[in-house]
Design a protein around this motif. Sequence first.
Motif, PDB file in Angstrom:
ATOM      1  N   GLU A 188       0.822  -1.215   0.000  1.00  9.45           N
ATOM      2  CA  GLU A 188       0.000   0.000   0.000  1.00  9.45           C
ATOM      3  C   GLU A 188       0.851   1.258   0.000  1.00  9.45           C
ATOM      4  O   GLU A 188       0.583   2.199  -0.754  1.00  9.45           O
ATOM      5  N   GLU A 189       1.893   1.289   0.807  1.00 12.95           N
ATOM      6  CA  GLU A 189       2.785   2.460   0.847  1.00 12.95           C
ATOM      7  C   GLU A 189       3.462   2.666  -0.507  1.00 12.95           C
ATOM      8  O   GLU A 189       3.607   3.801  -0.972  1.00 12.95           O
ATOM      9  N   THR A 190       3.855   1.572  -1.152  1.00 13.90           N
ATOM     10  CA  THR A 190       4.512   1.664  -2.450  1.00 13.90           C
ATOM     11  C   THR A 190       3.542   2.171  -3.511  1.00 13.90           C
ATOM     12  O   THR A 190       3.888   3.049  -4.309  1.00 13.90           O
ATOM     13  N   GLU A 191       2.326   1.644  -3.523  1.00 16.75           N
ATOM     14  CA  GLU A 191       1.329   2.118  -4.488  1.00 16.75           C
ATOM     15  C   GLU A 191       1.058   3.609  -4.300  1.00 16.75           C
ATOM     16  O   GLU A 191       0.983   4.360  -5.281  1.00 16.75           O
ATOM     17  N   GLN A 192       0.926   4.054  -3.065  1.00 16.92           N
ATOM     18  CA  GLN A 192       0.676   5.473  -2.808  1.00 16.92           C
ATOM     19  C   GLN A 192       1.823   6.339  -3.301  1.00 16.92           C
ATOM     20  O   GLN A 192       1.603   7.408  -3.888  1.00 16.92           O
ATOM     21  N   ALA A 193       3.048   5.884  -3.089  1.00 15.94           N
ATOM     22  CA  ALA A 193       4.213   6.649  -3.552  1.00 15.94           C
ATOM     23  C   ALA A 193       4.266   6.693  -5.080  1.00 15.94           C
ATOM     24  O   ALA A 193       4.502   7.757  -5.675  1.00 15.94           O
ATOM     25  N   LEU A 194       4.025   5.562  -5.716  1.00 12.46           N
ATOM     26  CA  LEU A 194       4.094   5.507  -7.174  1.00 12.46           C
ATOM     27  C   LEU A 194       3.013   6.351  -7.841  1.00 12.46           C
ATOM     28  O   LEU A 194       3.236   6.935  -8.896  1.00 12.46           O
TER      29      LEU A 194
END
Length: 145
Positions: A91-97
């Motif tokens: 989830e953190e990675t998707e939000q950053a991307l």
Amino acid sequence: MASIRSQIAEKLITILKAMGDYNWASHETIKLLASDFQEFELPAAQIIDLGDDSLHERTRAKKTWNLTVEIVIGPKTNYVPKQTDLWDLIEETEQALFADPKLGIEEVIHMRLLGSTTDLHVLQPLYTARIDLQVDYYQSLVRPC
């Protein structure tokens, strides 16, 4: 000048590294097995090219590039990852991307999230996840004069 695909890959790696959650991130060096990662490299992320589809439009092509961000986590001293750790990192990675779905690249039309998959139990003690992406962009088919 770097190809649009190279620009996209570099931007994705820059975002992953800026998150501070990954000790290793690459699109140049792909490790085929989760066991190829050293403990100090984890968590790790790598971008894997899954090919593209093209639509020819006179002097340019509209490209749809499919790629995946593969995430590898594993145990460290006094830490054993859990399913929730992997979900949180996804989830953190998707939000950053997706803070900028055009990635700040003029030729990019939009980046889409296709889904994510976890595989926490098969490769123990290393655990993997995939975030599948699609990036639409225009590529010139003629050289500038």
